[in-house]
Design an enzyme around this catalytic site. Sequence first.
Site, mmCIF file in Angstrom:
data_model
loop_
_atom_site.group_PDB
_atom_site.id
_atom_site.type_symbol
_atom_site.label_atom_id
_atom_site.label_comp_id
_atom_site.label_asym_id
_atom_site.label_seq_id
_atom_site.Cartn_x
_atom_site.Cartn_y
_atom_site.Cartn_z
ATOM 1 N N ASN A 137 41.247 42.880 44.183
ATOM 2 C CA ASN A 137 41.894 43.112 45.478
ATOM 3 C C ASN A 137 43.410 43.108 45.375
ATOM 4 O OD1 ASN A 137 40.040 43.614 47.593
ATOM 5 N ND2 ASN A 137 39.379 41.477 47.593
ATOM 6 N N PHE A 430 33.894 38.203 43.509
ATOM 7 C CA PHE A 430 34.996 37.874 42.602
ATOM 8 C C PHE A 430 36.261 38.672 42.928
ATOM 9 C CE2 PHE A 430 30.950 38.439 40.116
ATOM 10 C CZ PHE A 430 30.442 37.200 40.453
ATOM 11 N N CYS A 431 36.465 38.946 44.224
ATOM 12 C CA CYS A 431 37.638 39.692 44.693
ATOM 13 C C CYS A 431 37.708 41.076 44.077
ATOM 14 C CB CYS A 431 38.929 38.914 44.411
ATOM 15 S SG CYS A 431 39.029 37.345 45.283
ATOM 16 N N ASN A 432 36.555 41.645 43.737
ATOM 17 C CA ASN A 432 36.502 42.981 43.130
ATOM 18 C C ASN A 432 35.490 43.827 43.908
ATOM 19 O OD1 ASN A 432 36.308 45.228 41.396
ATOM 20 N ND2 ASN A 432 36.693 43.967 39.590
#
Length: 784
Positions: A137, A430-432
């Site tokens: 992100n 995982f902020c992806n």
Amino acid sequence: MDTDKEEFLREFGADYGYPNGPKTIDEIRATEFKRLDGLVYLDHAGATLYSELQMEAVFKDLATSVYGNPHSQSDYSSTTCGIMKEARQQVLDYFNASPKDYKCIFTSGATAALKLVGEAFPWSHQSSFMYTMENHNSVLGIREYALGQGAAAFAIDIEETLHHVASRSTVVPVRVSQHQIQRRSEARFLEKEPTGDTYNLFAFPSECNFSGLRFNLDLVKIIKEDSERILEGSPICNGRWMVLIDAAKGCSTNPLDLSKHPADFVVVSFYKLFGYPTGLGALIARNDAAKLLKKAYFSGGTVAASIADIDFVKRREEVEELFEDGTTSFLSIASIRHGFKILNSLTISSISQHTASLTMYVRKTLLALIHDNGASVCTVYGSDSLKVSCHEWGPIVSFNLRRPDGSWFGYREVEKLASLSGIQLRTGCFCNPGACAKYLGLSHSDLLSNVEAGHVCWDDYDVVNGKPTGAVRVSFGYMSTYEDAKKFIDFVRGSFVSLPNQIGCGYHFRERSIPFPDKDKKWFAGFMAILVMLIPYMSHHSYSRVELILPKFLIGMKHLLGCTYNSKAFCVFWVPEGSGSRLLAGSFYLNSITIYPIKSCAGFSTESWPLSNTGIGHCLRYDREWILKSLTGEILTQKKVPEMCLIGTSIDLHQGILFVESPRCKERLQISLESESYNGSGEEICIRGQRYEGQGYNNEVNSWFSHALGQPCCLLRCSMSTSYYLNKSGSVGMCRDGQSRLNFSNEAQFLLISKESVSDLNNRISSILIDGSRCKEGFFRSAS
């Protein structure tokens, strides 16, 4: 040595454990990571661990040295400047970058470095921001700067063949699949369009933090030199392309060689490399690329001169001085040399081989797990073929687990059970978001409907509409061991793999011990293992009946988790839909029920009580349906306000009244259970990522609680839902319907405790205390 480890060493012994290093892995763990005794830490992709030897060196350095502000002119300030210069060179050396070509700009982390590039990049209406779907992100956030300046932005997928040629020395032709082009309103940008060259930016990670996939670094030259062919047919292919690499994850085991792959910008966070310091990272920028960045803000340290009352500023010319706002974190910068010393002593190639051996072992073992009916247990993301060299994958394994019927175990369910077993891992996306959607097969419609259903990052919505919203991730660091990997595999096998049916109905899922020290195993396993954290999750799945059996507790409720318990283990039995089988209760019975109407306040016990259907699970009616909130908006709990334990509660269902009393208040407070008692004000509350709609009360009620606690506060209530009735016999009856809502529980709706466990705990208390203090079942709360 057990046979499993012997087999592992036969396959991976040449790479595992630093056989040619100054210390073996066992020596490293015994001398530098003593705090990990009994703990399995498998979230090195999130943050790796610092060595005790490393920290001793840091503390000795700080205790024996004097470091002054680098913007001063004193002798100690000059010493600091010298240390910082050496640190910059160490960072460049780690990436094999010549100081003639690159500069190291210290930032507060990789995210701050990405933000610096995004806000200072020379965007124009002709510019493009291109990025791979697999990006953090913090990289995607650059899109806001690009779109805000009129540039186009679009994601790409890279052909799989690109990832299988990482070891070749020549640049190979590749193809990309382009997603839709994003633009914002163009008219307002045309009037002030700058003249001159057009610059575009391409961003990709050296290693995907979701799947562990390592991208071919030939992409740097391919995009910079052959972008027209790669983007053939696209209207977005004009101008000069610059390349940004997010190396925050990948550089811990496979740092870039910038002499071979001359990216324009590389970002890194040092806690990902060696655990400490946090809050420090770097932007490694090519000199020619750094000169193109246009920074608006200036601060102390970045200007040569400025005049306060007229528009005049002369900026410094050195790249580092120009972009490092204010006083840098010079003490943290001074400490990174001790981290690099640890890595250099082991060598990066050995670290890469060591972690790769553990990764491949776990990946292969998970893929080989099958249920008793032959169904695969584990879906590992990014592992379509085991023939791919393990060196093309970083030390990450992301996966989800399935039941024998193909439905998914929720990743939060896995995480909670892992935590009970002393295993720390990571779950979610995982902020992806791009990699998550790509590997999980989630469409835009799926993602938007999940958001509309209330799913946000870090919440407990792990399965929505039959699809997982994230995954489980384990990742390894230079200090990880075979024993860590083996304990994790044993946990998965013992907790989620079905065994041959031993009782004539359903699937026998697990019978295992919670791994606490022998002296604590009996009471702690009895007390903690029966935390029924899974109950809120099981209602997502299509089971017609799951029977629950626990010591002294029988509950006949639809969609519940089933367990039998002894002092060493507990078992779970699933009864699939349509099986027609039923699990008998034997001699287990419900002894008492304790309700806690107000979160963190004292509860009351009863022999029978209604159940409520929250829409995503069941709970005891009126349990943790009220909370107390400070005037600053903070939710009050006993951890912060111990006086809450003195507030007693009880409910009269026939009168429809909640009674509240406190030794500080003369009058007992009476609160109607009907909605007309509200003052009409409502507000949204967020607790542990879950949003609630709370209803407030009048000043009289709030003043009573403020006096009881000795601080201003207010009472809020969350409305409840369809209700069922539970009694000792385990029978269930319908009460009334309502809107589906959650109560204010943090982790689970139920905490189930055996009397044997409480008795054992009291024996331990009495051996320590002499005042006769004893613990009762009603003292315990379910993570409230």
